[in-house]
Design an enzyme around this catalytic site. Structure first.
Site, PDB file in Angstrom:
ATOM      1  N   LYS A 179      72.887  10.520   2.659  1.00 61.19           N
ATOM      2  CA  LYS A 179      73.910   9.471   3.314  1.00 61.19           C
ATOM      3  C   LYS A 179      74.818   8.849   2.295  1.00 61.19           C
ATOM      4  O   LYS A 179      76.079   8.787   2.911  1.00 61.19           O
ATOM      5  CB  LYS A 179      72.991   8.385   4.186  1.00 61.19           C
ATOM      6  CG  LYS A 179      71.976   7.590   3.495  1.00 61.19           C
ATOM      7  CD  LYS A 179      71.421   6.317   4.205  1.00 61.19           C
ATOM      8  CE  LYS A 179      70.090   5.953   3.578  1.00 61.19           C
ATOM      9  NZ  LYS A 179      70.230   5.373   2.324  1.00 61.19           N
ATOM     10  N   ARG A 208      67.795  -0.990   8.782  1.00 59.04           N
ATOM     11  CA  ARG A 208      66.577  -0.345   8.051  1.00 59.04           C
ATOM     12  C   ARG A 208      65.352  -0.604   9.109  1.00 59.04           C
ATOM     13  O   ARG A 208      64.332   0.077   8.774  1.00 59.04           O
ATOM     14  CB  ARG A 208      66.251  -0.809   6.942  1.00 59.04           C
ATOM     15  CG  ARG A 208      66.948  -0.166   5.693  1.00 59.04           C
ATOM     16  CD  ARG A 208      66.326   1.123   5.175  1.00 59.04           C
ATOM     17  NE  ARG A 208      66.392   1.438   3.934  1.00 59.04           N
ATOM     18  CZ  ARG A 208      67.388   1.841   2.934  1.00 59.04           C
ATOM     19  NH1 ARG A 208      68.473   1.499   3.077  1.00 59.04           N
ATOM     20  NH2 ARG A 208      66.951   2.439   1.760  1.00 59.04           N
ATOM     21  N   ARG A 214      68.552  13.152  -8.142  1.00 58.78           N
ATOM     22  CA  ARG A 214      69.780  12.312  -8.226  1.00 58.78           C
ATOM     23  C   ARG A 214      70.113  11.324  -9.554  1.00 58.78           C
ATOM     24  O   ARG A 214      69.469  11.079 -10.092  1.00 58.78           O
ATOM     25  CB  ARG A 214      69.664  11.400  -6.887  1.00 58.78           C
ATOM     26  CG  ARG A 214      70.888  10.350  -6.654  1.00 58.78           C
ATOM     27  CD  ARG A 214      70.890   9.692  -5.093  1.00 58.78           C
ATOM     28  NE  ARG A 214      69.417   9.203  -5.282  1.00 58.78           N
ATOM     29  CZ  ARG A 214      69.357   8.596  -3.974  1.00 58.78           C
ATOM     30  NH1 ARG A 214      70.224   8.754  -2.540  1.00 58.78           N
ATOM     31  NH2 ARG A 214      68.358   8.069  -3.432  1.00 58.78           N
ATOM     32  N   ARG A 244      68.379   6.384 -11.251  1.00 53.87           N
ATOM     33  CA  ARG A 244      68.005   4.875 -10.528  1.00 53.87           C
ATOM     34  C   ARG A 244      66.491   5.032 -10.623  1.00 53.87           C
ATOM     35  O   ARG A 244      65.587   5.941 -10.655  1.00 53.87           O
ATOM     36  CB  ARG A 244      68.101   5.040  -8.971  1.00 53.87           C
ATOM     37  CG  ARG A 244      69.566   4.686  -8.271  1.00 53.87           C
ATOM     38  CD  ARG A 244      69.944   4.937  -7.251  1.00 53.87           C
ATOM     39  NE  ARG A 244      68.736   4.594  -6.055  1.00 53.87           N
ATOM     40  CZ  ARG A 244      68.853   4.619  -4.845  1.00 53.87           C
ATOM     41  NH1 ARG A 244      69.944   5.203  -4.198  1.00 53.87           N
ATOM     42  NH2 ARG A 244      68.032   4.502  -4.049  1.00 53.87           N
ATOM     43  N   ARG A 278      59.090   5.047  -0.222  1.00 60.03           N
ATOM     44  CA  ARG A 278      60.139   4.860   0.736  1.00 60.03           C
ATOM     45  C   ARG A 278      60.275   5.588   1.755  1.00 60.03           C
ATOM     46  O   ARG A 278      60.571   5.353   2.768  1.00 60.03           O
ATOM     47  CB  ARG A 278      61.474   5.110  -0.415  1.00 60.03           C
ATOM     48  CG  ARG A 278      61.731   4.050  -1.309  1.00 60.03           C
ATOM     49  CD  ARG A 278      62.626   4.418  -2.574  1.00 60.03           C
ATOM     50  NE  ARG A 278      63.903   5.086  -2.297  1.00 60.03           N
ATOM     51  CZ  ARG A 278      64.424   5.762  -3.089  1.00 60.03           C
ATOM     52  NH1 ARG A 278      63.867   6.654  -3.990  1.00 60.03           N
ATOM     53  NH2 ARG A 278      65.722   6.499  -2.649  1.00 60.03           N
TER      54      ARG A 278
HETATM   55  P1  AMP Z   1      69.212   2.758  -0.907  1.00 56.55           P
HETATM   56  O1  AMP Z   1      70.153   2.930  -1.807  1.00 56.55           O
HETATM   57  O2  AMP Z   1      69.872   2.951   0.575  1.00 56.55           O
HETATM   58  O3  AMP Z   1      68.232   4.170  -1.094  1.00 56.55           O
HETATM   59  O4  AMP Z   1      68.466   1.530  -0.942  1.00 56.55           O
HETATM   60  C1  AMP Z   1      67.756   1.216  -2.106  1.00 56.55           C
HETATM   61  C2  AMP Z   1      66.563   0.205  -1.785  1.00 56.55           C
HETATM   62  O5  AMP Z   1      67.415  -0.983  -1.634  1.00 56.55           O
HETATM   63  C3  AMP Z   1      65.621   0.367  -0.690  1.00 56.55           C
HETATM   64  O6  AMP Z   1      64.444   1.306  -1.136  1.00 56.55           O
HETATM   65  C4  AMP Z   1      65.230  -1.144  -0.597  1.00 56.55           C
HETATM   66  O7  AMP Z   1      64.434  -1.438  -1.373  1.00 56.55           O
HETATM   67  C5  AMP Z   1      66.638  -1.785  -0.570  1.00 56.55           C
HETATM   68  N1  AMP Z   1      67.363  -1.743   0.693  1.00 56.55           N
HETATM   69  C6  AMP Z   1      68.590  -1.129   0.918  1.00 56.55           C
HETATM   70  N2  AMP Z   1      68.954  -1.307   2.015  1.00 56.55           N
HETATM   71  C7  AMP Z   1      68.156  -2.306   2.694  1.00 56.55           C
HETATM   72  C8  AMP Z   1      67.881  -2.710   3.938  1.00 56.55           C
HETATM   73  N3  AMP Z   1      68.842  -2.858   4.935  1.00 56.55           N
HETATM   74  N4  AMP Z   1      66.823  -3.834   4.075  1.00 56.55           N
HETATM   75  C9  AMP Z   1      65.913  -3.858   3.029  1.00 56.55           C
HETATM   76  N5  AMP Z   1      65.932  -3.398   1.934  1.00 56.55           N
HETATM   77  C10 AMP Z   1      67.162  -2.610   1.592  1.00 56.55           C
END
Ligand code: AMP
Length: 217
Positions: free
Chosen positions: A14, A89, A128, A163, A174
């Protein structure tokens, strides 16, 4: 108007696709993960708490994420359209988003579900790399997605890093969180008639072309 949501398992692409859409169609790219990672950089108590939750692969509280998102959606950056990468989410966040958008007279036009199998997503996650400064995404296992110079961002020249949640253990959590909390959104948006499923196991360019056919060039 192109107001788009991406829904997908972790590491389904994404961020990569959102970045390409942002560039080509001049849309605001709102990644809640990036907004949270910026908060973590600020080494406040709040930052430390967020870091712990994110490292574990769990979801941050709806209130924290929603506040960050609301601040962004209200800016002129979004006047030409926006891409939500990582929000909502869960169903609670989707309902909150409906309310926020109602208040500011906006609506979502396309919800893109990037569909990829567990093994492919796990491999992408473990390979990544991301720029510390601009957030650009790379992948050490893909010839097309490697940086030109090892360890440096092609876009801004800053350091790229792995990361802390891009490892096998966090990925598993996740992925489970996605199955339990995020996947029900597919039905939520399908019922609204704005859901589009895209096979994300293909190449970045093939996936992008499919998305362009959906949103109209
Ligand atoms: P991402 O970069 O989208 O993979 O997000 C990394 C981490 O940020 C996730 O595993 C969550 O811990 C947190 N996170 C990102 N977006 C959300 C959301 N909408 N609600 C809750 N936690 C989030």
């Amino acid at each position: 108007m192109k107001n788009i949501i991406f829904i997908s398992s972790p590491a389904a692409g994404k961020g990569t696709q959102a970045e390409k859409l942002e560039k080509k169609y001049n849309l605001a790219h709102i990644s809640t993960g990036d907004l949270l990672r910026n908060e973590v950089k600020s080494v406040s108590e709040m930052g430390k708490m967020l870091d712990k939750i994110m490292k574990e692969g769990k979801l941050v509280s709806d209130d924290v994420v929603t506040t960050l998102l609301k601040n962004k959606l209200n800016t002129h950056e979004c006047d030409n359209g926006f891409i939500l990468d990582g929000y909502p989410r869960n169903i609670n966040q989707a309902k909150t988003l409906d309310k926020i958008l109602d208040e500011i007279n906006k609506k979502i036009n396309y919800v893109i579900n990037l569909d990829v199998d567990y093994d492919t997503a796990m491999k992408r996650s473990c390979g990544r790399l991301q720029c510390k400064n601009c957030g650009k995404i790379y992948n050490k296992y893909s010839e097309n997605l490697k940086p030109s110079i090892d360890g440096k961002c092609d876009k801004c020249g800053e350091v790229i890093y792995q990361r802390s949640d891009d490892n096998e253990e966090s990925f598993k959590i996740r992925f489970n969180t996605y199955q339990e909390s995020t996947k029900p959104l597919i039905e939520y948006y399908n019922n609204k008639g704005i859901l589009f499923k895209v096979d994300s196991s293909k190449t970045v360019e093939e996936v992008f072309s499919t998305i362009e056919n959906i949103i109209g060039k």
